[in-house]
Structures are given as structure tokens and as C-alpha cells.
Design a protein around this motif. Structure first.
Motif, PDB file in Angstrom:
ATOM      1  N   SER A 313       0.976  -1.173   0.341  1.00 23.40           N
ATOM      2  CA  SER A 313       0.260  -0.062   0.050  1.00 23.40           C
ATOM      3  C   SER A 313       0.803   1.442   0.232  1.00 23.40           C
ATOM      4  O   SER A 313       0.439   2.053  -1.136  1.00 23.40           O
ATOM      5  CB  SER A 313      -0.970  -0.194   0.856  1.00 23.40           C
ATOM      6  N   ALA A 314       1.962   0.841   0.978  1.00 20.10           N
ATOM      7  CA  ALA A 314       2.819   2.488   0.921  1.00 20.10           C
ATOM      8  C   ALA A 314       3.642   2.690  -0.321  1.00 20.10           C
ATOM      9  O   ALA A 314       4.356   3.415  -0.638  1.00 20.10           O
ATOM     10  CB  ALA A 314       3.595   2.289   2.318  1.00 20.10           C
ATOM     11  N   ALA A 315       3.894   1.775  -1.172  1.00 14.99           N
ATOM     12  CA  ALA A 315       3.777   2.034  -2.144  1.00 14.99           C
ATOM     13  C   ALA A 315       3.595   2.128  -3.839  1.00 14.99           C
ATOM     14  O   ALA A 315       3.450   2.499  -4.681  1.00 14.99           O
ATOM     15  CB  ALA A 315       5.241   0.241  -3.020  1.00 14.99           C
ATOM     16  N   GLY A 316       1.746   2.311  -3.175  1.00 13.16           N
ATOM     17  CA  GLY A 316       0.932   3.208  -4.561  1.00 13.16           C
ATOM     18  C   GLY A 316      -0.052   1.975  -4.742  1.00 13.16           C
ATOM     19  O   GLY A 316      -0.822   2.590  -5.880  1.00 13.16           O
ATOM     20  N   GLU A 317       1.071   1.024  -4.476  1.00 13.66           N
ATOM     21  CA  GLU A 317       0.179  -0.308  -5.258  1.00 13.66           C
ATOM     22  C   GLU A 317      -1.316  -0.703  -4.767  1.00 13.66           C
ATOM     23  O   GLU A 317      -1.912  -0.412  -3.645  1.00 13.66           O
ATOM     24  CB  GLU A 317       0.758  -2.150  -5.083  1.00 13.66           C
ATOM     25  N   PRO A 318      -2.378  -1.041  -5.193  1.00 11.67           N
ATOM     26  CA  PRO A 318      -3.673  -1.397  -5.003  1.00 11.67           C
ATOM     27  C   PRO A 318      -4.008  -2.450  -4.358  1.00 11.67           C
ATOM     28  O   PRO A 318      -3.306  -3.822  -4.511  1.00 11.67           O
ATOM     29  CB  PRO A 318      -4.633  -1.227  -5.905  1.00 11.67           C
ATOM     30  N   LEU A 319      -5.028  -2.829  -3.325  1.00 11.21           N
ATOM     31  CA  LEU A 319      -4.926  -4.221  -2.758  1.00 11.21           C
ATOM     32  C   LEU A 319      -5.708  -4.663  -3.867  1.00 11.21           C
ATOM     33  O   LEU A 319      -6.265  -5.081  -4.721  1.00 11.21           O
ATOM     34  CB  LEU A 319      -6.706  -3.571  -1.582  1.00 11.21           C
ATOM     35  N   SER A 320      -5.122  -6.483  -3.448  1.00 14.40           N
ATOM     36  CA  SER A 320      -4.870  -7.524  -4.238  1.00 14.40           C
ATOM     37  C   SER A 320      -6.134  -8.197  -4.290  1.00 14.40           C
ATOM     38  O   SER A 320      -6.184  -8.958  -4.600  1.00 14.40           O
ATOM     39  CB  SER A 320      -3.796  -8.050  -4.075  1.00 14.40           C
ATOM     40  N   LEU A 321      -6.870  -7.999  -3.056  1.00 10.14           N
ATOM     41  CA  LEU A 321      -8.491  -8.594  -2.884  1.00 10.14           C
ATOM     42  C   LEU A 321      -9.106  -7.514  -2.519  1.00 10.14           C
ATOM     43  O   LEU A 321      -9.067  -6.236  -1.790  1.00 10.14           O
ATOM     44  CB  LEU A 321      -8.056  -9.380  -2.138  1.00 10.14           C
ATOM     45  N   ALA A 322     -10.435  -7.991  -2.599  1.00  8.30           N
ATOM     46  CA  ALA A 322     -12.059  -7.321  -2.168  1.00  8.30           C
ATOM     47  C   ALA A 322     -12.620  -8.012  -0.727  1.00  8.30           C
ATOM     48  O   ALA A 322     -11.860  -9.530  -0.412  1.00  8.30           O
ATOM     49  CB  ALA A 322     -12.976  -6.952  -3.516  1.00  8.30           C
ATOM     50  N   GLN A 323     -13.361  -7.040  -0.434  1.00  4.72           N
ATOM     51  CA  GLN A 323     -13.817  -7.900   0.506  1.00  4.72           C
ATOM     52  C   GLN A 323     -14.618  -9.292   0.034  1.00  4.72           C
ATOM     53  O   GLN A 323     -14.207  -9.580   1.318  1.00  4.72           O
ATOM     54  CB  GLN A 323     -15.186  -6.914   1.258  1.00  4.72           C
ATOM     55  N   SER A 324     -14.928  -9.147  -0.390  1.00  2.00           N
ATOM     56  CA  SER A 324     -15.940 -10.659  -1.320  1.00  2.00           C
ATOM     57  C   SER A 324     -14.697 -11.946  -1.411  1.00  2.00           C
ATOM     58  O   SER A 324     -14.713 -13.100  -1.242  1.00  2.00           O
ATOM     59  CB  SER A 324     -16.576 -10.839  -1.982  1.00  2.00           C
ATOM     60  N   ASP A 325     -13.347 -11.295  -1.450  1.00  2.00           N
ATOM     61  CA  ASP A 325     -12.499 -12.376  -0.755  1.00  2.00           C
ATOM     62  C   ASP A 325     -11.920 -13.336   0.251  1.00  2.00           C
ATOM     63  O   ASP A 325     -11.238 -13.595   0.100  1.00  2.00           O
ATOM     64  CB  ASP A 325     -11.325 -12.065  -2.070  1.00  2.00           C
ATOM     65  N   VAL A 326     -12.448 -11.803   1.089  1.00  2.00           N
ATOM     66  CA  VAL A 326     -11.674 -12.292   2.620  1.00  2.00           C
ATOM     67  C   VAL A 326     -12.277 -13.718   2.718  1.00  2.00           C
ATOM     68  O   VAL A 326     -13.538 -13.807   3.199  1.00  2.00           O
ATOM     69  CB  VAL A 326     -11.729 -11.866   3.554  1.00  2.00           C
ATOM     70  N   THR A 327     -11.892 -14.488   2.479  1.00  2.00           N
ATOM     71  CA  THR A 327     -11.844 -15.109   3.935  1.00  2.00           C
ATOM     72  C   THR A 327     -11.579 -15.914   5.631  1.00  2.00           C
ATOM     73  O   THR A 327     -10.944 -16.059   5.624  1.00  2.00           O
ATOM     74  CB  THR A 327     -11.635 -17.009   2.958  1.00  2.00           C
ATOM     75  N   PHE A 328     -12.367 -17.233   5.995  1.00  2.00           N
ATOM     76  CA  PHE A 328     -12.036 -16.921   7.746  1.00  2.00           C
ATOM     77  C   PHE A 328     -11.989 -18.351   7.369  1.00  2.00           C
ATOM     78  O   PHE A 328     -12.887 -19.075   7.278  1.00  2.00           O
ATOM     79  CB  PHE A 328     -12.977 -16.598   8.025  1.00  2.00           C
ATOM     80  N   GLU A 329     -10.775 -19.135   8.200  1.00  2.00           N
ATOM     81  CA  GLU A 329     -10.941 -20.225   8.490  1.00  2.00           C
ATOM     82  C   GLU A 329      -9.708 -20.842   9.874  1.00  2.00           C
ATOM     83  O   GLU A 329      -8.686 -20.556  10.093  1.00  2.00           O
ATOM     84  CB  GLU A 329     -10.061 -20.790   7.010  1.00  2.00           C
ATOM     85  N   GLY A 330     -11.221 -21.427  10.442  1.00  2.00           N
ATOM     86  CA  GLY A 330      -9.953 -22.139  11.918  1.00  2.00           C
ATOM     87  C   GLY A 330     -10.076 -20.634  12.838  1.00  2.00           C
ATOM     88  O   GLY A 330     -11.008 -19.933  12.683  1.00  2.00           O
ATOM     89  N   HIS A 331      -9.703 -21.067  14.134  1.00  2.00           N
ATOM     90  CA  HIS A 331      -9.736 -19.896  15.395  1.00  2.00           C
ATOM     91  C   HIS A 331      -8.512 -19.679  15.523  1.00  2.00           C
ATOM     92  O   HIS A 331      -6.885 -20.844  14.842  1.00  2.00           O
ATOM     93  CB  HIS A 331     -10.094 -20.542  15.690  1.00  2.00           C
ATOM     94  N   ALA A 332      -7.693 -19.001  16.372  1.00  2.00           N
ATOM     95  CA  ALA A 332      -6.424 -18.727  16.449  1.00  2.00           C
ATOM     96  C   ALA A 332      -6.050 -18.000  17.451  1.00  2.00           C
ATOM     97  O   ALA A 332      -7.209 -16.800  18.297  1.00  2.00           O
ATOM     98  CB  ALA A 332      -5.596 -18.029  15.841  1.00  2.00           C
ATOM     99  N   MET A 333      -4.778 -18.000  18.510  1.00  2.00           N
ATOM    100  CA  MET A 333      -4.659 -17.883  20.011  1.00  2.00           C
ATOM    101  C   MET A 333      -3.452 -17.145  19.580  1.00  2.00           C
ATOM    102  O   MET A 333      -2.280 -17.333  19.519  1.00  2.00           O
ATOM    103  CB  MET A 333      -5.109 -18.584  21.172  1.00  2.00           C
ATOM    104  N   GLU A 334      -2.849 -16.362  19.935  1.00  2.00           N
ATOM    105  CA  GLU A 334      -1.719 -15.337  21.064  1.00  2.00           C
ATOM    106  C   GLU A 334      -1.264 -15.105  22.168  1.00  2.00           C
ATOM    107  O   GLU A 334      -2.462 -14.836  22.762  1.00  2.00           O
ATOM    108  CB  GLU A 334      -1.282 -13.829  20.241  1.00  2.00           C
ATOM    109  N   ALA A 335      -0.785 -16.001  22.722  1.00  4.94           N
ATOM    110  CA  ALA A 335      -0.254 -15.458  24.338  1.00  4.94           C
ATOM    111  C   ALA A 335       1.657 -14.831  24.416  1.00  4.94           C
ATOM    112  O   ALA A 335       2.389 -14.763  23.628  1.00  4.94           O
ATOM    113  CB  ALA A 335       0.011 -17.069  25.297  1.00  4.94           C
ATOM    114  N   ARG A 336       1.192 -13.514  25.160  1.00  4.43           N
ATOM    115  CA  ARG A 336       2.243 -12.851  25.071  1.00  4.43           C
ATOM    116  C   ARG A 336       2.902 -12.771  26.383  1.00  4.43           C
ATOM    117  O   ARG A 336       3.112 -13.112  27.240  1.00  4.43           O
ATOM    118  CB  ARG A 336       1.184 -11.332  25.882  1.00  4.43           C
ATOM    119  N   ILE A 337       3.864 -13.457  25.945  1.00  7.49           N
ATOM    120  CA  ILE A 337       5.461 -14.337  26.963  1.00  7.49           C
ATOM    121  C   ILE A 337       6.285 -13.231  27.507  1.00  7.49           C
ATOM    122  O   ILE A 337       6.737 -12.365  26.842  1.00  7.49           O
ATOM    123  CB  ILE A 337       6.182 -15.382  26.104  1.00  7.49           C
TER     124      ILE A 337
END
Length: 652
Positions: A313-337
Motif C-alpha cells: 500500500s505504501a508503495a502505491g499498489e492497490p489492494l490485491s483483494l476485495a471484501q468478498s475475497d476475504v475468507t476465514f478459516e479456523g481459530h487462532a490464539m496468541e499468548a504474550r510472553i
């Protein structure tokens, strides 16, 4: 591009990794304590910019820009923290002809003030918490608190990270709480402006990731749950946020998009909300105009690289995907150590990483590697442990297993705290509010697992001897006589334990684990043994316990530190930097009076007198660095007339 990274630690390594994958060169800037840090050696080029003092290194805009000029950098990525939301820095980068890898400076500025951000959000149709920000007059704010209804929250209009925030439960507390919040905000941000707003009794902290480009395109990447917090600092995060009503979830995502579009957002950012757990109502909290610490959980469920999207984006490129292209799969968790001791009020810790091993099936974002030192000068977070699974239940189980396998020895961390945390019913069920840790009974530090450590040491040594007889004669001095069957282990507190191996459980060496049979039940423990260094680390309920193996001569020798310190003196509980010495020799103090203020890992700690006394010596000054157990202030015992003017001796 040649990207200068105006940051340090794990986020610098994270940016370097993606930048190199995309074919860009990188420049690390570093302060003196970070000279041996991994991010310095991993960058294409590196420049020393100053000493440990943040104002002379990571917050010194002129020095960072000079490094950019010296290395002919073409872009700057600020990471998070430090200067990432500093409008002056962003504008200085642009003025120098460099590409700013972040949102437009004007956007950073508009969201940097919580007062202005509330008005923008309201104008975009995003719900905001009922509150008051029209005046900074104390009487006006007190009257507004009465209208809103207690409890209320007073919070700093600038900054974040939990600084300058107080909960006020009744009118009589308001003035004192306001004074404290203003003082903390001025000290932390140089800005004492306040907002008064309704306090949600059962709040959840839910946020939405957005990413935009410079062509007007913008997408949102779903929700994250960040309600597990201590002192307003996030501890455990996950994506997507669990147990949200569909209407609430969709409303959050839509509101985040509408707000970001209304300001022409053109990089990665996060819109944060407070969700009322009882009603499902949600309210705008703030917008972070930068990459977030918890961005990996969003990457895990979307398959996207947010740093790559920022660079493009900073280089001036347009996003390579639209909202309809966004998919979600599974679940994720993060522990701060964090390098901290949960049983000692989460006091920051330092040390050398003597053992380090991480499971292969997790994502490990770390500031340190084996052999690195953890200093007192910066944030306590040293790593992030990220796991992903097909659903939330599987992810919780996977995180628990990972915490049982990680070994990070040589320094106290909150790994064991996370292992306790992941078993709590509220975590398992996904029903946490931001008050959870404030109301929970936190676990105590476990007893030293000397029997297990002794068994691991013996099993590893026996395996080595069986395969390579007499291959390590230098280790003989560390090994007890065969008939004695005793090993001496020194724990992190310096206590030496006599471990009778005859009484220890029999252990089978498995390389990265030992297998122990107890009452016919086989159990495995993650261990790490360094025969050359005479050191062993074991994972017990997530806690990495490290022991040094000592020989008999050393065990029975007098302790070099015996008698250290001064009775009644104020000593430094850990390495730190002195920020304030409000007393001087001859001053009378009472129990509870603040004598020295120190700073370690970006937290202030007030050291107080234990009882009445007269200051004899002040051995440090603001700016001095301290070591653990270093004497800072000494006292004389007060005469009875000094301690109590009404004492009998004074009335004769």
C-alpha cells in the motif's frame, strides 16, 4: 525499497522477515543494549543510534532520520509502540523524501486524540460511549460524571496502554481520581486532557482489523478478542472473538469499515470497541493507526500477511483483494510472553536465556535467541506464542500442549501463568470480560522441581555415557560419586538443594523429554540439559524451572553474597533506572513514604520506607542504573523524640 525499521525486538524481526521475502533490503537501528540482539544481525544493514535512554535512541527522530540518510534508505516502517503513532515523526519521514509505511500523518493525528476520534466516530454513525469531552474544567467534568451516573471512567485523551485511566465509583472519589489520572497522563504523554465516560460493568474488549490502500479501497479482516488484560495491558488474544451475537459481530465489522472509510484510511489499522457482555451493545473505544501486537491471529485465520499489505500500500499498489475475497478459516490464539514474575506482582525480570526450545507446530515471534540477555531498559514482552486450529476448542487444547512443551530457561517469565490461564473455565468457555484477571485468584509460584530436574540430569548423563563412554571428562567434576547418588542443584534464588537420586523417579531419556513412571502411570516432561554448562531446565505446568549443577566443593563453600545489603535500607528489587529521589540525608520519613522511584521495562515502581527513620545516605541520583539488591538509601534509627513527639520522654 530499502526499509529502515524504527523499532526493535520481535516486531523488527517480523518486518525484516516479510521485507526480505518480498526482495527489499532492511536497515536496523539499535541502541547500545541491543547490539547483540537478533534483529540487528538479521537486517541487511544496521546503525547504532544511541545509548539505552529512549530519548537518545528509539525516540530520537533526528538520529533515526540521520541513519536513514546514512544508509540511503527509501522507506521507514515504525512497527508498533515508540514512534509508530507520532505525527511529527511521520511528517518528518515524508518531508525527508522517504516513504512512510503507515497511514497518512493527518489520519494518525486525528485518531491520536481520543476526543477528536470520538467526534469523528460519532459523525460516521459509529456508537460511542456516553461521555463528556467538551470542557477540561474540573467542575464541569464532575457535573458530567453526576449526569452520566457512577461508576464512570476518567481517561487520558491522548496516548494509550492503560496510562491515565481511573475508575470512579462515587462522587466523593472523583476529584482525587481525576488528579491522579491527569498527573499520570501528563507524565506519560505530556498531555493532561481528560474524557469522562460511562463505565461498562461487564466490558469486553473486541477489535476489528482494517487495511486500506491509496486508491480508496478498504477491507476489514474480522474481529479479535482482547479482553484478557492486566492493568489495561493485553495478555491473551484470539481471532475471531467468540460468543458474540451475530448482530453485534456484524455491527462491529460494519462500524469499523465506516469509520476507516470516513477518514480515507490507507494502511493497516485497528478499530477498538467496548462490548457490553450483558446486552451485546458495543461502543467505539479508539483507533490504533498502526500494526498491532496481536496481528498474527488475524493472519492465521485469513492467510494474509499484514506487513506485506502495508508495504504494498505504501508503495502505491492497490489492494490485491476485495471484501468478498476475504475468507476465514479456523481459530487462532496468541499468548504474550513477558519477562516478569507473576507471583511477585508481575515484577519485571532480567537474565540470560540459557535454554530455549519451542514446538515445531506453533508460530513463535521472539525478540531473543539462546544466549541473549534480557535488559531492564525496554518492554517486558520478549516473545509471542501463536497457535491455530480448526476450531476454538482445538486451539485452546493446542495452546495448552504448546505451553507444556516450551522451554525458556535462565529468566523468569509468565509462561506458567499462561498455562494456568488457559485452563480457567472462563477461557475455555470464551466468557471473559476485562475484569477477569482483576477478580481471579492468581496462582502461586510452584515449589522448585528439584527431583524432576535431578532425574533429567541423571538420565541425560547416563544416555551420554552409554553412547560415548568418557567422551566428556570435563563433566566429571559436576557428577556425584556413583555410590553417593546425590546431585546438588542451585535454583534461581541461589538456594542449593541436595537431590537424592535414589529417591528421585526413574526417568527414561527421550532427547527433548523424559518419561517418568509414577504409580504405574507414565508421564512425560519437556526438559533441556546442557552438560557442558552444567545446567538443566524442566517444564512443570508451563513454568520453565532452571537449575545449575554444582559440585560438592562449591556447595559447601561460603556464599559470596552472605551478609549483602543493609538492615533497614532500601534496595533495588531488580535492575532498573532511577527516575526520582524525593528524599535527602536528614529527612524524617514514615512507613509507606516513597523514598525512591525506579523504572524497569517501561513501568514505574515506587520504593517505600518500611517504618519511621531518618535518611542517612541517598546513594543514587535520577538517571543512575541499579542492579538487583543494590542499596539505594540507608537510614538511621530515629530517637524517641523524633519518632513520636507525644512519647513519655518528651513530657517529663
Amino acid at each position: 525499497m530499502r526499509i529502515l525499521i524504527a523499532n526493535r525486538g520481535e516486531i523488527a524481526r517480523r518486518i525484516i522477515r516479510t521485507a526480505h521475502r518480498l526482495g527489499h533490503e532492511t536497515v536496523a537501528v539499535f541502541a547500545e543494549p541491543d547490539a547483540a540482539s537478533p534483529f540487528v544481525s538479521e537486517a541487511t544493514m544496521a546503525v547504532l543510534i544511541g545509548p539505552a535512554d529512549l530519548a537518545q535512541s528509539y525516540l530520537a527522530i533526528d538520529r533515526i532520520l540521520a541513519a536513514a540518510s546514512q544508509t540511503e534508505s527509501t522507506a521507514v516502517h515504525p512497527g508498533y509502540g515508540f514512534l509508530s503513532e507520532n505525527t511529527d515523526f511521520a511528517r518528518a519521514v515524508v518531508a525527508a523524501g522517504l516513504t512512510w509505511i503507515g497511514p497518512k500523518p493527518d489520519v494518525v493525528e486525528s485518531m491520536g486524540s481520543k476526543i477528536e476520534a470520538r467526534r469523528i466516530a460519532s459523525g460516521a454513525g459509529v456508537p460511542i460511549i456516553p461521555g463528556f469531552d467538551e470542557s477540561q474544567d474540573r467542575a464541569d467534568m464532575a457535573a458530567a460524571a453526576e449526569r452520566i451516573g457512577f461508576p464512570v471512567l476518567v481517561k487520558a485523551a491522548a496516548g494509550g496502554g492503560g496510562k491515565g485511566i481511573r475508575i470512579v465509583h462515587e462522587a466523593s472519589e472523583f476529584d482525587h481520581a481525576l488528579t491522579e489520572a491527569i498527573s499520570e497522563a501528563e507524565r506519560s504523554f505530556g498531555d493532561g486532557r481528560m474524557i469522562v465516560e460511562r463505565y461498562i460493568q461487564r466490558p469486553r474488549h473486541v477489535e476489528v482489523q482494517v487495511i486500506g490502500d491509496r486508491h480508496g479501497n478498504l477491507i476489514e479482516l474480522g474481529t479479535r478478542e482482547c479482553s484478557v488484560q492486566r492493568r489495561y495491558q493485553k495478555v491473551l488474544e484470539e481471532a475471531p472473538a467468540p460468543n458474540l451475537p451475530d448482530q453485534t459481530r456484524q455491527g462491529l465489522r460494519t462500524s469499523a469499515s465506516e469509520l476507516a472509510r470516513s477518514i480515507g484510511y490507507d494502511s493497516a489499522g485497528t478499530v477498538e470497541f467496548v462490548v457490553d457482555d450483558e446486552s451485546g451493545d458495543y461502543f467505539f473505544l479508539e483507533m490504533n493507526t498502526r500494526l498491532q501486537v496481536e496481528h498474527p491471529v488475524t493472519e492465521a485465520v485469513t492467510g494474509l500477511d499484514l506487513v506485506e499489505l502495508m508495504i504494498r500500500s505504501a508503495a502505491g499498489e492497490p489492494l490485491s483483494l476485495a471484501q468478498s475475497d476475504v475468507t476465514f478459516e479456523g481459530h487462532a490464539m496468541e499468548a504474550r510472553i513477558n519477562a516478569e514474575d507473576p507471583a511477585a506482582g508481575f515484577a519485571p525480570q532480567i537474565g540470560t536465556v540459557t535454554h530455549l526450545r519451542v514446538p515445531n507446530d506453533v508460530r513463535w515471534e521472539s525478540a531473543v535467541e539462546l544466549g541473549n540477555d534480557i535488559s531492564p531498559f525496554y518492554d517486558a514482552m520478549i516473545a509471542k506464542l501463536i497457535v491455530a486450529g480448526p476450531d476454538r476448542a482445538a486451539t485452546v487444547r493446542k495452546l495448552a500442549v504448546a505451553l507444556d512443551r516450551v522451554i525458556l530457561g535462565g529468566v523468569m517469565t509468565n509462561l506458567g501463568f499462561h498455562r494456568w490461564l488457559i485452563d480457567q473455565p472462563q477461557i475455555v468457555d470464551g466468557t471473559v470480560t476485562t475484569r477477569f484477571l482483576d477478580e481471579a485468584d492468581l496462582p502461586a509460584t510452584p515449589e522448585p522441581a528439584t527431583a524432576l530436574a535431578g532425574a533429567a540430569w541423571s538420565a541425560c548423563l547416563n544416555e551420554q555415557r552409554a553412547g560415548h563412554a568418557w567422551a566428556r571428562p570435563g563433566n566429571i567434576r559436576l557428577v556425584p560419586h556413583e555410590r553417593a547418588r546425590t546431585v546438588f542443584l542451585r535454583d534461581r534464588e541461589g538456594t542449593v538443594h541436595d537431590v537424592d537420586l535414589n529417591a528421585s523417579p526413574d526417568a527414561r531419556w527421550l532427547g527433548r523429554e523424559i518419561e517418568i513412571s509414577e504409580s504405574g502411570v507414565l508421564r512425560r516432561f519437556s526438559v533441556s540439559v546442557d552438560l557442558d554448562a552444567g545446567s538443566v531446565a524442566v517444564n512443570v505446568a508451563g513454568h520453565s524451572q532452571t537449575f545449575e549443577v554444582v559440585d560438592r566443593t562449591e556447595h559447601w563453600a561460603p556464599e559470596a553474597t552472605s551478609g549483602h545489603g543493609h538492615a533497614g535500607a532500601i534496595v533495588s528489587p531488580f535492575p532498573a533506572v532511577v527516575t526520582e529521589t524525593p528524599v535527602q540525608p536528614g529527612d524524617h520519613v514514615n512507613g509507606g513514604d516513597v523514598v525512591v522511584v525506579i523504572e524497569a521495562m517501561k513501568m514505574l515502581h515506587s520504593l517505600k520506607a518500611a517504618g519511621p527513620g531518618i535518611v542517612a545516605e541517598v546513594r543514587v541520583a535520577p538517571g543512575d542504573q541499579t542492579q538487583t539488591n543494590q542499596t539505594l538509601v540507608t537510614f538511621e534509627e530515629p530517637e524517641p523524640s523524633d519518632a513520636d513527639p507525644d512519647a513519655p520522654e518528651n513530657n517529663q
